[in-house]
Design a protein around this motif. Structure first.
Motif, PDB file in Angstrom:
ATOM      1  N   VAL A  13      -3.283   1.422 -22.106  1.00 15.89           N
ATOM      2  CA  VAL A  13      -3.163   0.819 -20.789  1.00 15.89           C
ATOM      3  C   VAL A  13      -4.119   1.528 -19.845  1.00 15.89           C
ATOM      4  CG1 VAL A  13      -1.638   0.295 -18.861  1.00 15.89           C
ATOM      5  CG2 VAL A  13      -0.758   0.223 -21.203  1.00 15.89           C
ATOM      6  N   ILE A  14      -4.961   0.752 -19.175  1.00 16.93           N
ATOM      7  CA  ILE A  14      -5.866   1.315 -18.176  1.00 16.93           C
ATOM      8  C   ILE A  14      -5.169   1.258 -16.831  1.00 16.93           C
ATOM      9  CG2 ILE A  14      -8.106   1.094 -17.039  1.00 16.93           C
ATOM     10  CD1 ILE A  14      -9.137  -0.229 -19.572  1.00 16.93           C
ATOM     11  N   ALA A  15      -4.861   2.424 -16.259  1.00 16.88           N
ATOM     12  CA  ALA A  15      -4.152   2.470 -14.986  1.00 16.88           C
ATOM     13  C   ALA A  15      -5.070   2.016 -13.863  1.00 16.88           C
ATOM     14  CB  ALA A  15      -3.642   3.882 -14.711  1.00 16.88           C
ATOM     15  N   ARG A  16      -4.565   1.135 -13.011  1.00 22.15           N
ATOM     16  CA  ARG A  16      -5.339   0.629 -11.875  1.00 22.15           C
ATOM     17  C   ARG A  16      -4.793   1.163 -10.552  1.00 22.15           C
ATOM     18  NH1 ARG A  16      -8.713  -3.202 -13.664  1.00 22.15           N
ATOM     19  NH2 ARG A  16      -8.218  -4.201 -15.650  1.00 22.15           N
ATOM     20  N   GLU A  17      -3.652   1.851 -10.594  1.00 17.72           N
ATOM     21  CA  GLU A  17      -3.055   2.357  -9.364  1.00 17.72           C
ATOM     22  C   GLU A  17      -2.376   3.680  -9.642  1.00 17.72           C
ATOM     23  OE1 GLU A  17       0.252   1.075  -5.956  1.00 17.72           O
ATOM     24  OE2 GLU A  17      -0.064  -0.148  -7.748  1.00 17.72           O
ATOM     25  N   VAL A  18      -2.569   4.642  -8.750  1.00 21.84           N
ATOM     26  CA  VAL A  18      -1.921   5.941  -8.840  1.00 21.84           C
ATOM     27  C   VAL A  18      -1.005   6.082  -7.640  1.00 21.84           C
ATOM     28  CG1 VAL A  18      -2.216   8.441  -8.856  1.00 21.84           C
ATOM     29  CG2 VAL A  18      -3.863   6.975 -10.044  1.00 21.84           C
ATOM     30  N   ILE A  19       0.267   6.350  -7.872  1.00 18.38           N
ATOM     31  CA  ILE A  19       1.229   6.521  -6.795  1.00 18.38           C
ATOM     32  C   ILE A  19       1.354   7.998  -6.483  1.00 18.38           C
ATOM     33  CG2 ILE A  19       3.624   6.184  -6.083  1.00 18.38           C
ATOM     34  CD1 ILE A  19       3.744   3.810  -7.969  1.00 18.38           C
ATOM     35  N   ASP A  20       1.041   8.389  -5.276  1.00 26.04           N
ATOM     36  CA  ASP A  20       1.091   9.798  -4.850  1.00 26.04           C
ATOM     37  C   ASP A  20       2.502  10.121  -4.379  1.00 26.04           C
ATOM     38  OD1 ASP A  20       0.630  12.324  -4.004  1.00 26.04           O
ATOM     39  OD2 ASP A  20      -0.698  11.788  -2.338  1.00 26.04           O
ATOM     40  N   THR A  21       3.156  11.038  -5.094  1.00 25.52           N
ATOM     41  CA  THR A  21       4.518  11.427  -4.742  1.00 25.52           C
ATOM     42  C   THR A  21       4.562  12.677  -3.872  1.00 25.52           C
ATOM     43  OG1 THR A  21       4.715  12.707  -6.782  1.00 25.52           O
ATOM     44  CG2 THR A  21       5.442  10.422  -6.857  1.00 25.52           C
ATOM     45  N   THR A  22       3.389  13.165  -3.419  1.00 26.52           N
ATOM     46  CA  THR A  22       3.358  14.342  -2.557  1.00 26.52           C
ATOM     47  C   THR A  22       4.094  14.055  -1.251  1.00 26.52           C
ATOM     48  OG1 THR A  22       1.225  14.966  -3.485  1.00 26.52           O
ATOM     49  CG2 THR A  22       1.857  16.003  -1.403  1.00 26.52           C
ATOM     50  N   MET A  23       4.880  15.005  -0.791  1.00 29.11           N
ATOM     51  CA  MET A  23       5.645  14.810   0.428  1.00 29.11           C
ATOM     52  C   MET A  23       4.720  14.737   1.627  1.00 29.11           C
ATOM     53  SD  MET A  23       9.004  16.936   1.600  1.00 29.11           S
ATOM     54  CE  MET A  23       9.797  16.474   0.062  1.00 29.11           C
ATOM     55  N   THR A  24       4.930  13.743   2.479  1.00 34.15           N
ATOM     56  CA  THR A  24       4.096  13.560   3.652  1.00 34.15           C
ATOM     57  C   THR A  24       4.407  14.611   4.709  1.00 34.15           C
ATOM     58  OG1 THR A  24       5.654  12.063   4.732  1.00 34.15           O
ATOM     59  CG2 THR A  24       4.038  11.082   3.228  1.00 34.15           C
ATOM     60  N   HIS A  25       3.472  14.755   5.642  1.00 33.11           N
ATOM     61  CA  HIS A  25       3.683  15.708   6.735  1.00 33.11           C
ATOM     62  C   HIS A  25       4.900  15.330   7.565  1.00 33.11           C
ATOM     63  CE1 HIS A  25       2.772  18.498   9.983  1.00 33.11           C
ATOM     64  NE2 HIS A  25       2.867  17.487  10.841  1.00 33.11           N
ATOM     65  N   ALA A  26       5.062  14.025   7.819  1.00 31.39           N
ATOM     66  CA  ALA A  26       6.208  13.581   8.616  1.00 31.39           C
ATOM     67  C   ALA A  26       7.526  13.893   7.916  1.00 31.39           C
ATOM     68  CB  ALA A  26       6.099  12.083   8.891  1.00 31.39           C
TER      69      ALA A  26
END
Length: 466
Positions: A13-26
């Motif tokens: 499977v060629i990934a087309r989207e990466v979901i960033d789970t890093t916590m936001t500043h807010a």
């Protein structure tokens, strides 16, 4: 590949989207505010009962000795429990121990309200110390989990400032309540405030060290071990390096608590009996200390992020030294307020820098454990200080007690100047060796998979064109 289907064995499977789970500043800011708010509410309740202890023990026939033993029982319980609680917070998560600490403060107020003897006060204070020992290590673990290293002292100062909030208005309110309605009102109101803090944290403060994070960390440790007999590092392996710096930090924490615990029982009765102050006056002095500490922590807590940890620690020790010698010289109420404010500013500067210093040199999977060790060593100072003052006060004046405390802090200042060095990785958090090794392996694996995927796509397109 049809969207929503699960790839089978052998399929690429060629990934087309990466979901960033890093916590936001807010989100980080929100968690910090919620945690600090809960602690501030709890500590306001504690500030309310602080000036009442000596008065209540006096009603029960105890003096400096009784207050010293009560202080020592709390510190001894924390000394024994803090490293264990810190290790458990690393293993099972921060949130349970934050909630346990808040609940312990609420329940202990009920115990103080019901206690009728000095021995009962001592027992309740000891139980409170044991159960609440995990609160500080877990709270500092939350900061380390979600805050970048170059902002760490700022947010450590913010959270620690919430501890000082309770000393701004709490002692004044407690003194007024005691003078008006007796000892029951301060303890009852403090119990209510601590309960509200617990409920607020239960609803609003999330777990920052989730099971997924702990599972990945265990895998990294096992990978780094590469066939070692055990994947669990020993306690000695978790001790930060360099050892001279770590040992110096621990000694500074020990002396900081020891010196104040040494003078505190004598200081309170000195204010009440020799200077003839009211409970409200004592509360105002404590409030001045708390206000200066909170302002220093929240407004200047980030100073060590910019200037460096060592200069701020040294400056804090200088201001604290002034406090002890000032108590020995000053007797006027207004000047004592000024001395207390100077000491509060020093503590407010030094505390965030010290905690950030520990977090800087500690691997991520051991942070709550090491903060527990920090708390334990500091609590040891709280055990020895009251014990020594009981003996020392027999043949010394109150001024002699204050001067002795100042001398100890001054010597610690010289030690800090000589031995402390700046942590090497303050600007950028590289992480521990296992984490860096794991990251490099992951990058290599990603590159290999990307190459395989490109080759498969090229082969498929070639077949189509043929």
């Amino acid at each position: 590949m049809i969207q929503g289907t699960i790839p089978g064995p052998g399929e690429i499977v060629i990934a087309r989207e990466v979901i960033d789970t890093t916590m936001t500043h807010a989100r980080t800011r929100s968690i910090m505010l919620l945690l600090a708010g809960s602690i501030a509410l709890m500590m306001t309740g504690f500030g309310i009962i602080l000036p009442v202890f000596a008065r209540r023990l006096g009603e029960l026939g105890s003096g400096v000795e009784g207050l010293g033993l009560m202080t020592m029982s709390f510190a001894l319980a924390q000394f024994l429990a803090a490293p264990v609680m810190g290790s458990l917070a690393d293993r099972y998560g921060r949130r349970p121990f934050i909630l346990l600490g808040l609940a312990a403060f609420a329940l202990s107020n009920v115990g103080f309200l019901l206690a009728q003897t000095t021995a009962q006060f001592i027992a309740v204070r000891a139980i409170e110390g044991a159960l609440a020992a995990g609160l500080f290590p877990a709270a500092m673990g939350v900061v380390a989990d979600i805050v970048p290293a170059n902002q760490r002292a700022r947010w450590v100062g913010f959270v620690m400032g919430s501890y000082g909030v309770g000393f701004i208005f709490g002692p004044v309110i407690g003194g007024m309540l005691f003078d008006t309605w007796g000892f029951a009102a301060p303890f009852a109101i403090s119990a209510v405030m601590a309960t509200i803090a617990f409920v607020g944290a239960f609803i609003l403060v999330p777990e920052t060290r989730t099971p997924e994070v702990r599972r990945r960390e265990r895998l990294r440790v096992r990978w780094a071990a590469e066939g070692a007999a055990t994947s669990e590092p020993s306690f000695l392996d978790s001790i930060p390096r360099p050892l001279a710096v770590f040992g110096t930090l621990l000694f500074i924490d020990f002396v900081g608590v020891f010196a104040f615990a040494f003078i505190e029982p004598q200081m309170i009765f000195y204010f009440y009996e020799e200077l003839d102050w009211t409970t409200v006056q004592f509360g105002v002095v404590v409030g001045a200390y708390g206000l200066a500490m909170v302002l220093s922590q929240t407004l200047l807590g980030q100073a060590s992020d910019r200037i460096g940890r060592k200069p701020i620690v040294v400056l804090g020790l200088v201001l604290n030294t002034i406090f002890y010698f000032g108590l020995a010289i000053v007797t006027q109420f207004g000047l004592t307020l000024l001395v207390a404010a100077v000491a509060g500013a020093g503590s407010g500067l030094m505390a965030p820098a010290m905690s950030a210093y520990y977090l800087d040199i500690t691997p991520s999977q051991h942070r709550s454990r090491i903060m527990g060790v920090k708390g334990s060593v500091a609590s040891l100072g709280g055990v020895i200080g009251p014990l020594l003052v009981v003996v020392f006060s027999v043949f010394s004046s109150p001024q002699g007690v204050f001067i002795a405390g100042g001398v100890v802090v001054a010597l610690t200042l010289l030690l800090a100047v000589a031995l402390l060095k700046e942590p090497r990785h303050v600007p950028v958090e590289v992480g521990d060796v296992a984490l860096e090794s794991s990251r490099q392996r992951a990058l290599s694996a990603q590159a290999s998979l990307r190459g395989v995927a490109l080759q498969a796509r090229t082969a498929r397109e070639t077949r189509v064109l043929a």
